[in-house]
Scaffold this active site. Sequence first.
Site: not given
Ligand code: UD1
Length: 369
Positions: A208
């Site tokens: 991821h």
């Molecule tokens: C975040 C953390 C990362 C951690 C990861 C674990 C930061 C900078 N990164 O990254 O260190 O390893 O979490 O999972 O904080 N999304 C969903 N549903 C959710 C959560 C996220 O669909 O419940 C989608 C969001 O809309 C977004 C993408 O996933 O498009 C990324 O989510 P985001 O929280 O920005 O960062 P992660 O890649 O999850």
Amino acid sequence: MPRKILCVVGARPNFMKVAPLLTAFRRRPETFDAKLIHTGQHYDAVMSDVFFEQLGMPAPDIHLGVGPGSHAAQTARIMVAFEEIVTEQKPDLVLVVGDVNSTIAAAIVSAKAGIPLAHVEAGLRSFDRRMPEEINRIVTDALASYLFVTEESGVENLAHEGADPTRIFLVGNVMIDTLDALLPRIRERHMAAELGLEAGSYGVVTLHRPSNVDDEPTLARLVGALERIGSRLPLVFPAHPRTRERLARNGLDKKLASSSVRVVEPLPYVEFISLVSESRLVLTDSGGIQEESTMLGIPCLTLRESTERPITISVGTNKLVGVDPEAAVDAVEAVLSAPRGELSYPPLWDGHAAERIAEILSGVELRPL
Ligand code: UD1
């Protein structure tokens, strides 16, 4: 008066770190009044709610509901909402864990409000500032009065950056407290059987990191490597929403569908660790899974150029493979042909880190830096 602590969580890897801390604080009601704040960085049932149920965590006292956004937008929204909470609640301490955007956002707000800050999992460094988490770690550690560290490298990194040694506490790993506490339930779960797999006959994949999944050529090369590895060892790939979206956008999901790589929904904690614990090996770019596989004695091949958790290599089962497909295929071959080595565990990863933190926080005079 009990010490009022605001414990902040936001993203999936935060939940298993805060669960044992909340338990340890709530075991001492005369000393601590611990409140749980969820920023809402992760919001799906599979990325958040199910962890609360499985970890036996109380519902958050306050939910900020910030949701997704660019790094600046997400961090800023958390800061604005958390500032109001700090003003209203007047805590004696704010406690943050890990390295996600919720961590840095709450850290900056607390420091500017003059509230003492504790950082759990302090001092880890990948020395790669292209990782957003590395920026989050450096800034959070610079602001925290209490730096709780999981492994010796963290103590050295903090000392090197000039942190006052009286702020640094090597306490072990709260994520391993959770693993330890839930191990009986994990051992009973047999997720592999549910997926029709025989224990020891498959690998688990997670990917991821933006550097791996947001760049199309890199993701395509990794998918190519997974297809090749899959023909040797069937793979199960619980895909993060970000990864799923990128795979679909690039048509790589169809490629995987016709291979021996099974893409499934993100799994809840017990199911995921059960799957890992019965696997032959793990291929991952996650930080936490490098630690969990070390404790489970499962070989871990990390698809990154660096790790902020070097003890998982020197003591544990981890090996850095990078993102070159040939290297990944060769590393899998090497694991499959090598006898399993003796297991050893990092010092203090014994299931009692949260208690040590509670003990320290009950005795110190709480003051901002
Ligand atoms: C975040 C953390 C990362 C951690 C990861 C674990 C930061 C900078 N990164 O990254 O260190 O390893 O979490 O999972 O904080 N999304 C969903 N549903 C959710 C959560 C996220 O669909 O419940 C989608 C969001 O809309 C977004 C993408 O996933 O498009 C990324 O989510 P985001 O929280 O920005 O960062 P992660 O890649 O999850």
